[in-house]
Write a protein that holds these residues in place. Structure first.
Motif, PDB file in Angstrom:
ATOM      1  N   UNK A 184       0.854  -1.184   0.000  1.00 58.50           N
ATOM      2  CA  UNK A 184       0.000   0.000   0.000  1.00 58.50           C
ATOM      3  C   UNK A 184       0.890   1.235   0.000  1.00 58.50           C
ATOM      4  N   UNK A 185       0.576   2.215  -0.850  1.00 54.73           N
ATOM      5  CA  UNK A 185       1.359   3.448  -0.920  1.00 54.73           C
ATOM      6  C   UNK A 185       0.425   4.637  -1.050  1.00 54.73           C
ATOM      7  N   UNK A 186       0.648   5.664  -0.212  1.00 53.33           N
ATOM      8  CA  UNK A 186      -0.053   6.932  -0.351  1.00 53.33           C
ATOM      9  C   UNK A 186       0.949   8.045  -0.060  1.00 53.33           C
ATOM     10  N   UNK A 207       5.159   5.429  -7.544  1.00 51.04           N
ATOM     11  CA  UNK A 207       5.975   4.220  -7.461  1.00 51.04           C
ATOM     12  C   UNK A 207       6.591   4.005  -8.834  1.00 51.04           C
ATOM     13  N   UNK A 208       7.933   4.023  -8.896  1.00 55.39           N
ATOM     14  CA  UNK A 208       8.603   4.011 -10.193  1.00 55.39           C
ATOM     15  C   UNK A 208       9.786   3.054 -10.190  1.00 55.39           C
ATOM     16  N   UNK A 227      -2.083  -1.645  -3.773  1.00 54.89           N
ATOM     17  CA  UNK A 227      -2.870  -0.420  -3.892  1.00 54.89           C
ATOM     18  C   UNK A 227      -1.920   0.769  -3.899  1.00 54.89           C
ATOM     19  N   UNK A 228      -1.928   1.518  -4.988  1.00 57.65           N
ATOM     20  CA  UNK A 228      -1.075   2.692  -5.133  1.00 57.65           C
ATOM     21  C   UNK A 228      -1.978   3.904  -5.295  1.00 57.65           C
ATOM     22  N   UNK A 229      -1.989   4.757  -4.303  1.00 59.47           N
ATOM     23  CA  UNK A 229      -2.788   5.978  -4.381  1.00 59.47           C
ATOM     24  C   UNK A 229      -1.937   7.052  -5.057  1.00 59.47           C
ATOM     25  N   UNK A 250      -4.728   1.262  -8.944  1.00 57.50           N
ATOM     26  CA  UNK A 250      -3.976   2.502  -9.124  1.00 57.50           C
ATOM     27  C   UNK A 250      -4.977   3.639  -9.268  1.00 57.50           C
ATOM     28  N   UNK A 251      -4.870   4.658  -8.408  1.00 61.28           N
ATOM     29  CA  UNK A 251      -5.802   5.783  -8.493  1.00 61.28           C
ATOM     30  C   UNK A 251      -5.345   6.822  -9.506  1.00 61.28           C
ATOM     31  N   UNK A 252      -4.043   6.844  -9.822  1.00 62.99           N
ATOM     32  CA  UNK A 252      -3.510   7.812 -10.777  1.00 62.99           C
ATOM     33  C   UNK A 252      -3.265   7.181 -12.131  1.00 62.99           C
TER      34      UNK A 252
END
Length: 270
Positions: A184-186, A207-208, A227-229, A250-252
């Motif tokens: 999970x990332x925000x 996240x790259x 989950x990547x916000x 992915x939200x973006x």
């Protein structure tokens, strides 16, 4: 004599709940005591320990069950419940058939805690001795609030440093998933304070990887969800049909970009 109203232990747990908000759960437990008195001297069984006091202060004779190891607290509370008054030459102590009642975890607070504060307060005639006991058994902050009240903060709130940007480097340019269960990332602006929880975080994470993003390393592995916000950026993507829909959120933007140079490997945790 029995004094079933002697002493109170208050346990306060402040932690992040399932929705990302901060929740405080408080439990007050009346300890009670069995007290032997002779002049100014008193010896009492309270909270599972034996304590002694006189006009010069109080001290511990036998310790209660209180075990604190890092982030783990084991605290089986023993309470005294009986008829107040003096005991005769003979006394009978009986145990009830009730099972111990667990206070934590509660409905909305997990165990173990994922960040938060745990504060134990004892109000007792033997508070001074309780305080010295806490100091010997923990490395936490112990405060003598008054002659009859002591408080120990077993965990303190994490203070996050202020950052203008965050970056981490892996030992390989290929980003593989399969050996992890969840990711999970925000993001949040640390100039406004500490991490506000998932419910108030922002969708600006990035996240790259400079090479391939491989979702199912090792034939699927154990990955349950990612989950990547924010954005996911890679030179190429290896996400078998159906896996991305089930495991990747992915939200973006999910975009291809090969313009970023390789980062130097970093050892240890970041």
């Amino acid at each position: 004599r029995v004094d079933d109203e002697a002493g109170v232990m208050r346990i306060e747990v402040e932690a992040e709940n399932e929705t990302g908000g901060i929740e405080t759960v408080t439990e007050n437990v009346t300890l009670g005591a069995v007290v032997y008195e002779r002049g100014d001297d008193r010896v009492a069984y309270q909270g599972g320990g034996v304590w002694r006091s006189n006009g010069d202060g109080s001290w511990m004779v036998s310790p209660p069950e209180f075990h604190y190891r890092g982030d783990t607290l084991t605290l089986p509370l023993v309470t005294i419940d009986g008829v107040d008054g003096r005991l005769g030459d003979d006394a009978v102590v009986t145990a009830t058939s009730k099972h111990p009642e667990g206070l934590f975890p509660s409905e909305n607070v997990s165990n173990p805690l994922l960040g938060g504060n745990v504060t134990v307060t004892v109000e007792s005639q033997y508070a001074e001795a309780w305080g010295r006991f806490f100091e010997t058994r923990t490395r936490a902050n112990v405060t003598q609030v008054s002659p009859t009240e002591v408080r120990v903060a077993l965990r303190t709130e994490t203070v996050h440093p202020t950052l203008s940007a965050g970056v981490s480097a892996l030992g390989t340019s290929r980003l593989e998933f399969g050996g992890i269960n969840t990711l999970y990332a925000d993001s949040y602006d640390s100039t406004g304070g500490s991490y506000p929880g998932k419910g108030n975080a922002s969708d600006n994470a990035v996240l790259q990887t400079t090479s391939d993003f491989h979702l199912t390393a090792g034939g699927g592995g154990k990955t349950e969800s990612i989950e990547i916000r924010g954005d996911l950026v890679a030179e190429s993507f290896d996400t078998p049909k159906g896996q991305a829909d089930k495991k990747l959120t992915i939200t973006g933007e999910k975009r291809v970009d090969d313009s970023v140079g390789s980062a130097d490997p970093v050892a240890g945790a970041i």
